[in-house]
Design a protein around this motif. Sequence first.
Motif, mmCIF file in Angstrom:
data_model
loop_
_atom_site.group_PDB
_atom_site.id
_atom_site.type_symbol
_atom_site.label_atom_id
_atom_site.label_comp_id
_atom_site.label_asym_id
_atom_site.label_seq_id
_atom_site.Cartn_x
_atom_site.Cartn_y
_atom_site.Cartn_z
ATOM 1 N N PHE A 182 0.849 -1.184 0.000
ATOM 2 C CA PHE A 182 0.000 0.000 0.000
ATOM 3 C C PHE A 182 0.889 1.241 0.000
ATOM 4 O O PHE A 182 1.774 1.391 0.847
ATOM 5 C CB PHE A 182 -0.906 -0.001 1.230
ATOM 6 C CG PHE A 182 -1.754 1.236 1.355
ATOM 7 C CD1 PHE A 182 -2.868 1.403 0.551
ATOM 8 C CD2 PHE A 182 -1.427 2.227 2.274
ATOM 9 C CE1 PHE A 182 -3.649 2.538 0.660
ATOM 10 C CE2 PHE A 182 -2.201 3.366 2.388
ATOM 11 C CZ PHE A 182 -3.315 3.521 1.588
ATOM 12 N N ASP A 183 0.657 2.116 -0.970
ATOM 13 C CA ASP A 183 1.484 3.310 -1.123
ATOM 14 C C ASP A 183 0.848 4.463 -0.345
ATOM 15 O O ASP A 183 -0.185 4.995 -0.726
ATOM 16 C CB ASP A 183 1.620 3.680 -2.605
ATOM 17 C CG ASP A 183 2.637 4.783 -2.827
ATOM 18 O OD1 ASP A 183 3.296 5.184 -1.844
ATOM 19 O OD2 ASP A 183 2.778 5.230 -3.977
ATOM 20 N N ASP A 184 1.488 4.814 0.770
ATOM 21 C CA ASP A 184 1.037 5.949 1.570
ATOM 22 C C ASP A 184 1.853 7.201 1.297
ATOM 23 O O ASP A 184 1.820 8.153 2.080
ATOM 24 C CB ASP A 184 1.111 5.611 3.056
ATOM 25 C CG ASP A 184 2.510 5.174 3.477
ATOM 26 O OD1 ASP A 184 3.364 5.003 2.585
ATOM 27 O OD2 ASP A 184 2.742 5.001 4.691
ATOM 28 N N GLY A 185 2.587 7.206 0.190
ATOM 29 C CA GLY A 185 3.420 8.345 -0.158
ATOM 30 C C GLY A 185 4.884 8.144 0.158
ATOM 31 O O GLY A 185 5.734 8.869 -0.367
ATOM 32 N N LEU A 245 6.352 4.977 -0.095
ATOM 33 C CA LEU A 245 6.838 3.758 -0.737
ATOM 34 C C LEU A 245 7.991 4.012 -1.705
ATOM 35 O O LEU A 245 8.982 3.265 -1.688
ATOM 36 C CB LEU A 245 5.688 3.050 -1.452
ATOM 37 C CG LEU A 245 6.020 1.704 -2.106
ATOM 38 C CD1 LEU A 245 6.544 0.724 -1.072
ATOM 39 C CD2 LEU A 245 4.786 1.137 -2.804
ATOM 40 N N PRO A 246 7.954 5.021 -2.583
ATOM 41 C CA PRO A 246 9.114 5.250 -3.460
ATOM 42 C C PRO A 246 10.404 5.503 -2.695
ATOM 43 O O PRO A 246 11.477 5.036 -3.101
ATOM 44 C CB PRO A 246 8.683 6.474 -4.274
ATOM 45 C CG PRO A 246 7.196 6.437 -4.271
ATOM 46 C CD PRO A 246 6.838 5.926 -2.923
ATOM 47 N N GLY A 247 10.322 6.220 -1.578
ATOM 48 C CA GLY A 247 11.513 6.456 -0.773
ATOM 49 C C GLY A 247 12.053 5.179 -0.158
ATOM 50 O O GLY A 247 13.277 4.977 -0.091
ATOM 51 N N LYS A 248 11.164 4.293 0.276
ATOM 52 C CA LYS A 248 11.602 3.015 0.844
ATOM 53 C C LYS A 248 12.293 2.154 -0.198
ATOM 54 O O LYS A 248 13.348 1.556 0.069
ATOM 55 C CB LYS A 248 10.402 2.274 1.436
ATOM 56 C CG LYS A 248 9.774 2.975 2.629
ATOM 57 C CD LYS A 248 8.547 2.225 3.111
ATOM 58 C CE LYS A 248 7.897 2.938 4.288
ATOM 59 N NZ LYS A 248 6.668 2.247 4.754
#
Length: 258
Positions: free
Chosen positions: A141-144, A146-149
């Motif tokens: 689930f992308d809570d904003g 996810l790309p950074g992780k």
Amino acid sequence: AMLFALFLIGYCLYTPRFQSLYLVTLVCCLAYLCTFAYRYWTFDHIEMIPVLLDLLGIFLCGWFITTLGLLMQRMELLAAGHARELASSEETLRTIFDNTAEPVIVCDENEMIVDLNHRACEFLHADRDAMLGKRFRHLLFDDGTLPGKMAALRTEGEFRGEVVVVLNNGEERDADLLARSFIRSRRRYFVLIVHDITAHKNLQEASRLANLRLAEANAAIQRVADMRAAFVTRTSRHLRSPLAALIGLGDRLLTDLL
């Protein structure tokens, strides 16, 4: 002599029985001697040195082919043994991988799932064939953040934190994700270990709500206690003066009566 040498080479190629090649070499040498004996009785002038050199060449050819064949056969047996050991070790590792208690997912450098164990299939409620080739990012689930992780995983080669996994049936589960990268066949892969913490998170949420309700109950009890104390104080303040006057009047009445 050349035909005998070719015969030995052909025998080695089509019938790889290297233990019997020494005997075949001796037979070829005897056959060549018989040919030489026939020519010796037929022709008077035959030089012995070329004949002996041919005979030596046949023998050396047979010896060389036999030695080389035995060496190759030994190398093949050794390679077959290593292949069996490798297959056994791979089977053992596969068994350990499939029977791991935690869901384990292996992805390539493009985040495509290349392998997963049975526990991961049970956790995701999906078949293994259906999950292969699917992008792992789509399971989170992308809570904003996810790309950074995922960028941190690519840069540092390791990531650990809490994520929300979306199962195949649409259910969301809280999980603790441990991801590490490794190199295999000059390609980068990521192994992801997913630990389901939904029950723990639910317990924490229930504990938080219970503590909140307990705090509200304690605050209500404190308010009731404050109201009671205020009521007692107010009542005692309003009753003290009349009671004191009544007591004084009663004392004067009793004194006058006496």
